[in-house]
Design a protein around this motif. Structure first.
Motif, PDB file in Angstrom:
ATOM      1  N   TYR A  87       0.814  -1.212   0.000  1.00 12.58           N
ATOM      2  CA  TYR A  87       0.000   0.000   0.000  1.00 12.58           C
ATOM      3  C   TYR A  87       0.851   1.266   0.000  1.00 12.58           C
ATOM      4  CZ  TYR A  87      -3.755  -3.261   0.681  1.00 12.58           C
ATOM      5  OH  TYR A  87      -4.630  -4.307   0.500  1.00 12.58           O
ATOM      6  N   PHE A  88       2.108   1.147  -0.421  1.00  9.59           N
ATOM      7  CA  PHE A  88       2.939   2.306  -0.736  1.00  9.59           C
ATOM      8  C   PHE A  88       2.861   2.529  -2.247  1.00  9.59           C
ATOM      9  CE2 PHE A  88       5.027   0.902   3.182  1.00  9.59           C
ATOM     10  CZ  PHE A  88       5.354   2.084   3.811  1.00  9.59           C
ATOM     11  N   PHE A  89       2.508   3.731  -2.666  1.00  5.64           N
ATOM     12  CA  PHE A  89       2.409   4.044  -4.093  1.00  5.64           C
ATOM     13  C   PHE A  89       3.268   5.263  -4.402  1.00  5.64           C
ATOM     14  CE2 PHE A  89      -1.318   1.620  -3.051  1.00  5.64           C
ATOM     15  CZ  PHE A  89      -1.470   0.785  -4.129  1.00  5.64           C
ATOM     16  N   ILE A  90       3.916   5.233  -5.565  1.00  2.00           N
ATOM     17  CA  ILE A  90       4.841   6.295  -5.951  1.00  2.00           C
ATOM     18  C   ILE A  90       4.454   6.861  -7.315  1.00  2.00           C
ATOM     19  CG2 ILE A  90       6.751   5.302  -4.644  1.00  2.00           C
ATOM     20  CD1 ILE A  90       7.841   4.202  -7.343  1.00  2.00           C
ATOM     21  N   HIS A  91       4.914   8.084  -7.572  1.00  2.23           N
ATOM     22  CA  HIS A  91       4.823   8.656  -8.912  1.00  2.23           C
ATOM     23  C   HIS A  91       6.063   8.216  -9.677  1.00  2.23           C
ATOM     24  CE1 HIS A  91       4.964  11.592 -12.178  1.00  2.23           C
ATOM     25  NE2 HIS A  91       3.668  11.833 -11.940  1.00  2.23           N
ATOM     26  N   ALA A  92       5.853   7.628 -10.843  1.00  2.00           N
ATOM     27  CA  ALA A  92       6.961   7.000 -11.584  1.00  2.00           C
ATOM     28  C   ALA A  92       8.020   7.999 -12.025  1.00  2.00           C
ATOM     29  CB  ALA A  92       6.404   6.250 -12.799  1.00  2.00           C
ATOM     30  N   GLY A  93       7.690   9.274 -12.089  1.00  2.00           N
ATOM     31  CA  GLY A  93       8.659  10.265 -12.563  1.00  2.00           C
ATOM     32  C   GLY A  93       9.450  10.953 -11.480  1.00  2.00           C
ATOM     33  N   LYS A  94       9.386  10.467 -10.254  1.00  2.00           N
ATOM     34  CA  LYS A  94       9.996  11.163  -9.125  1.00  2.00           C
ATOM     35  C   LYS A  94      11.316  10.542  -8.663  1.00  2.00           C
ATOM     36  CE  LYS A  94       6.674  14.192  -8.594  1.00  2.00           C
ATOM     37  NZ  LYS A  94       6.871  15.660  -8.570  1.00  2.00           N
ATOM     38  N   ARG A  95      11.880   9.661  -9.453  1.00  2.00           N
ATOM     39  CA  ARG A  95      13.180   9.047  -9.140  1.00  2.00           C
ATOM     40  C   ARG A  95      13.162   8.338  -7.787  1.00  2.00           C
ATOM     41  NH1 ARG A  95      17.553  13.672 -11.197  1.00  2.00           N
ATOM     42  NH2 ARG A  95      16.803  13.762 -13.384  1.00  2.00           N
ATOM     43  N   LEU A 164      -6.221  12.191  -2.774  1.00  2.00           N
ATOM     44  CA  LEU A 164      -4.765  12.028  -2.732  1.00  2.00           C
ATOM     45  C   LEU A 164      -4.240  11.277  -3.953  1.00  2.00           C
ATOM     46  CD1 LEU A 164      -4.082  11.165   1.031  1.00  2.00           C
ATOM     47  CD2 LEU A 164      -3.563  13.312  -0.149  1.00  2.00           C
ATOM     48  N   GLY A 165      -4.994  10.283  -4.419  1.00  2.00           N
ATOM     49  CA  GLY A 165      -4.556   9.553  -5.603  1.00  2.00           C
ATOM     50  C   GLY A 165      -4.450  10.442  -6.827  1.00  2.00           C
ATOM     51  N   ASP A 166      -5.324  11.444  -6.934  1.00  2.00           N
ATOM     52  CA  ASP A 166      -5.238  12.392  -8.047  1.00  2.00           C
ATOM     53  C   ASP A 166      -4.012  13.285  -7.896  1.00  2.00           C
ATOM     54  OD1 ASP A 166      -7.598  11.364  -9.064  1.00  2.00           O
ATOM     55  OD2 ASP A 166      -8.857  12.908  -8.143  1.00  2.00           O
ATOM     56  N   LEU A 167      -3.728  13.708  -6.658  1.00  2.00           N
ATOM     57  CA  LEU A 167      -2.524  14.503  -6.429  1.00  2.00           C
ATOM     58  C   LEU A 167      -1.277  13.714  -6.815  1.00  2.00           C
ATOM     59  CD1 LEU A 167      -3.234  16.184  -2.949  1.00  2.00           C
ATOM     60  CD2 LEU A 167      -3.734  17.066  -5.240  1.00  2.00           C
ATOM     61  N   LEU A 168      -1.280  12.423  -6.510  1.00  3.07           N
ATOM     62  CA  LEU A 168      -0.148  11.580  -6.878  1.00  3.07           C
ATOM     63  C   LEU A 168      -0.036  11.457  -8.388  1.00  3.07           C
ATOM     64  CD1 LEU A 168       2.148   9.710  -5.940  1.00  3.07           C
ATOM     65  CD2 LEU A 168       0.495   7.840  -5.923  1.00  3.07           C
ATOM     66  N   GLU A 169      -1.145  11.235  -9.043  1.00  2.43           N
ATOM     67  CA  GLU A 169      -1.122  11.095 -10.503  1.00  2.43           C
ATOM     68  C   GLU A 169      -0.601  12.360 -11.176  1.00  2.43           C
ATOM     69  OE1 GLU A 169      -4.094   9.682 -14.152  1.00  2.43           O
ATOM     70  OE2 GLU A 169      -4.922  10.127 -12.160  1.00  2.43           O
ATOM     71  N   ARG A 170      -0.944  13.518 -10.629  1.00  2.49           N
ATOM     72  CA  ARG A 170      -0.499  14.796 -11.203  1.00  2.49           C
ATOM     73  C   ARG A 170       0.908  15.187 -10.751  1.00  2.49           C
ATOM     74  NH1 ARG A 170      -5.974  16.480  -9.810  1.00  2.49           N
ATOM     75  NH2 ARG A 170      -5.153  17.672  -8.029  1.00  2.49           N
ATOM     76  N   GLY A 171       1.488  14.422  -9.840  1.00  2.00           N
ATOM     77  CA  GLY A 171       2.831  14.725  -9.371  1.00  2.00           C
ATOM     78  C   GLY A 171       2.886  15.802  -8.317  1.00  2.00           C
ATOM     79  N   ASN A 181      -6.045   0.620  -2.130  1.00  4.81           N
ATOM     80  CA  ASN A 181      -5.459   1.056  -3.389  1.00  4.81           C
ATOM     81  C   ASN A 181      -6.115   2.355  -3.853  1.00  4.81           C
ATOM     82  OD1 ASN A 181      -3.967  -1.323  -3.393  1.00  4.81           O
ATOM     83  ND2 ASN A 181      -5.434  -2.410  -4.673  1.00  4.81           N
ATOM     84  N   PRO A 182      -5.331   3.392  -4.190  1.00  3.21           N
ATOM     85  CA  PRO A 182      -5.928   4.660  -4.621  1.00  3.21           C
ATOM     86  C   PRO A 182      -6.689   4.504  -5.940  1.00  3.21           C
ATOM     87  CG  PRO A 182      -3.550   4.681  -4.927  1.00  3.21           C
ATOM     88  CD  PRO A 182      -3.858   3.435  -4.168  1.00  3.21           C
ATOM     89  N   ILE A 183      -7.667   5.371  -6.116  1.00  2.00           N
ATOM     90  CA  ILE A 183      -8.517   5.301  -7.305  1.00  2.00           C
ATOM     91  C   ILE A 183      -7.681   5.449  -8.569  1.00  2.00           C
ATOM     92  CG2 ILE A 183     -10.396   6.459  -8.549  1.00  2.00           C
ATOM     93  CD1 ILE A 183     -11.607   7.133  -5.818  1.00  2.00           C
ATOM     94  N   GLY A 188      -5.801   2.522 -13.546  1.00  2.00           N
ATOM     95  CA  GLY A 188      -4.689   2.228 -14.438  1.00  2.00           C
ATOM     96  C   GLY A 188      -3.829   3.408 -14.825  1.00  2.00           C
ATOM     97  N   ALA A 189      -3.727   4.418 -13.975  1.00  2.00           N
ATOM     98  CA  ALA A 189      -2.865   5.566 -14.281  1.00  2.00           C
ATOM     99  C   ALA A 189      -1.430   5.078 -14.503  1.00  2.00           C
ATOM    100  CB  ALA A 189      -2.913   6.573 -13.137  1.00  2.00           C
ATOM    101  N   PRO A 190      -0.821   5.359 -15.657  1.00  2.00           N
ATOM    102  CA  PRO A 190       0.484   4.761 -15.990  1.00  2.00           C
ATOM    103  C   PRO A 190       1.630   5.241 -15.109  1.00  2.00           C
ATOM    104  CG  PRO A 190      -0.153   6.398 -17.630  1.00  2.00           C
ATOM    105  CD  PRO A 190      -1.343   6.207 -16.744  1.00  2.00           C
ATOM    106  N   ASN A 191       1.491   6.401 -14.473  1.00  2.00           N
ATOM    107  CA  ASN A 191       2.593   6.925 -13.663  1.00  2.00           C
ATOM    108  C   ASN A 191       2.396   6.691 -12.165  1.00  2.00           C
ATOM    109  OD1 ASN A 191       0.476   8.666 -13.409  1.00  2.00           O
ATOM    110  ND2 ASN A 191       1.586  10.518 -13.998  1.00  2.00           N
TER     111      ASN A 191
END
Length: 330
Positions: A87-95, A164-171, A181-183, A188-191
């Motif tokens: 249940y840890f989720f990351i933004h793929a573009g944040k290194r 929060l899941g939208d904030l994560l998706e937008r970086g 699991n966030p929405i 299926g948000a790719p990032n």
């Protein structure tokens, strides 16, 4: 004598189903089982004490006990427990490639004091060296219990109406840790990705090394009821234990599966091989490491006034394991 009528608010679990449908009845109690979602139960119980007994956030209850102001007492029943690596989720573009990379990042959490977050911050600190003060936290909702946090904890509230899941998706946040699991991940948000892709293996390794199986919720009873009728705690505890055993017997009839899984039998066998024959344990001894970890983390994270002892949480008569298969039949 007529039975005592009590209301228990609890989630819709297989392990409590026998109490919900009346197959199992607590001795001396006519039980009214209200099936509600935990978030609603906690709010109504913490704010208004609406129920005689209820499922309860273990961290919120610990905070109350540590401050000497708990209107409830607990029994060592744990209707919800979940390993948290998944249940840890990351933004793929944040290194972010390892948990250590969360240092200096901006992390979302639905509620800073919720039990899942307490265990997850404990995991980050003790397994990966990431302290709560190493992260800038964004909280998604108002806390159920307000509690002053350590001065080095940076916590801000997310804008009203945001997910929060939208904030994560937008970086706008770099990662989040959550109870579900966030929405954005579900759609299926790719990032939006998991920090631990093979979280099952990570969780099994963690349990084998630490014996910690995170406990989210316990069951509490209003203190005034237990003070008036002390026997209620043991009666309800025994009934919940027997209901779980009833659930086990049904699940173990895998030739005609009672749960909708293709590989139910190997799943149960795997969990028994790792955790034990009682793979969803109640009581103190099988859960000592998990409870002690929670008490350590709440104190380290400033959510409890002092480091509590296990004996301060639970009704004394329920502290020893009950040999349900022994003794005389009445």
């Amino acid at each position: 004598m007529t039975n005592l009528r009590l209301t228990l608010a609890c989630g819709p679990y297989d392990r409590t189903q026998a109490l919900r449908d009346g197959t199992i009845r607590p001795e001396g109690i006519d039980l009214n089982y209200l099936t509600l979602q935990p978030a609603e139960i906690f709010w109504r119980m913490l704010q208004f004490k609406e129920f005689d007994a209820s499922e309860m956030s273990l961290s919120n209850y610990t905070t109350l006990v540590s401050g000497g102001r708990s209107p409830f007492v607990a029994i060592p029943v744990f209707p919800s427990r979940v390993f948290r690596h998944g249940y840890f989720f990351i933004h793929a573009g944040k290194r972010i490639n390892t948990p250590a990379d969360l240092k200096g990042k901006r992390g979302g959490v639905p509620e800073y004091s919720m039990t899942a977050a307490v265990y997850m911050r404990g995991l980050l600190q003790h397994e990966y060296g990431v302290k709560p003060s190493d992260v800038e936290w964004v909280q998604g909702r108002a806390p159920r219990l307000r509690h002053a946090l350590p001065s080095d904890v940076r916590l801000t509230q997310a804008p009203a109406g945001t997910e929060l899941g939208d904030l994560l998706e937008r970086g706008e946040i770099d990662f989040m840790m959550t109870a579900n699991n966030p929405i954005s991940f579900r759609r299926g948000a790719p990032n939006v990705r998991r920090l631990f892709p093979d979280y099952r293996a990570a969780e099994q390794d963690y349990y084998r090394r630490t014996n910690i199986y995170p406990i989210m919720h316990t069951v509490v009873i209003r203190r005034d009821i237990v003070e008036r009728d002390p026997w209620v705690a043991m009666s309800l505890y025994k009934a919940l234990c027997v209901a779980k055993e009833h659930c086990y017997r049904l699940l173990l009839e895998t030739g005609s599966p009672k749960a909708s899984f293709a590989w139910l039998q190997p799943m149960i066998e795997e969990e028994q091989a790792i955790i034990g024959a009682d793979w969803y344990p109640y009581g103190i001894e099988q859960n000592r490491a998990s409870i002690e970890a929670l008490l350590q983390y709440t104190h380290e994270q400033g959510l409890s006034e002092r480091r509590l002892k296990i004996e301060e949480l639970f009704v004394p008569s329920t502290m020893r394991d009950i040999p349900l298969s022994e003794g005389q039949l009445v």
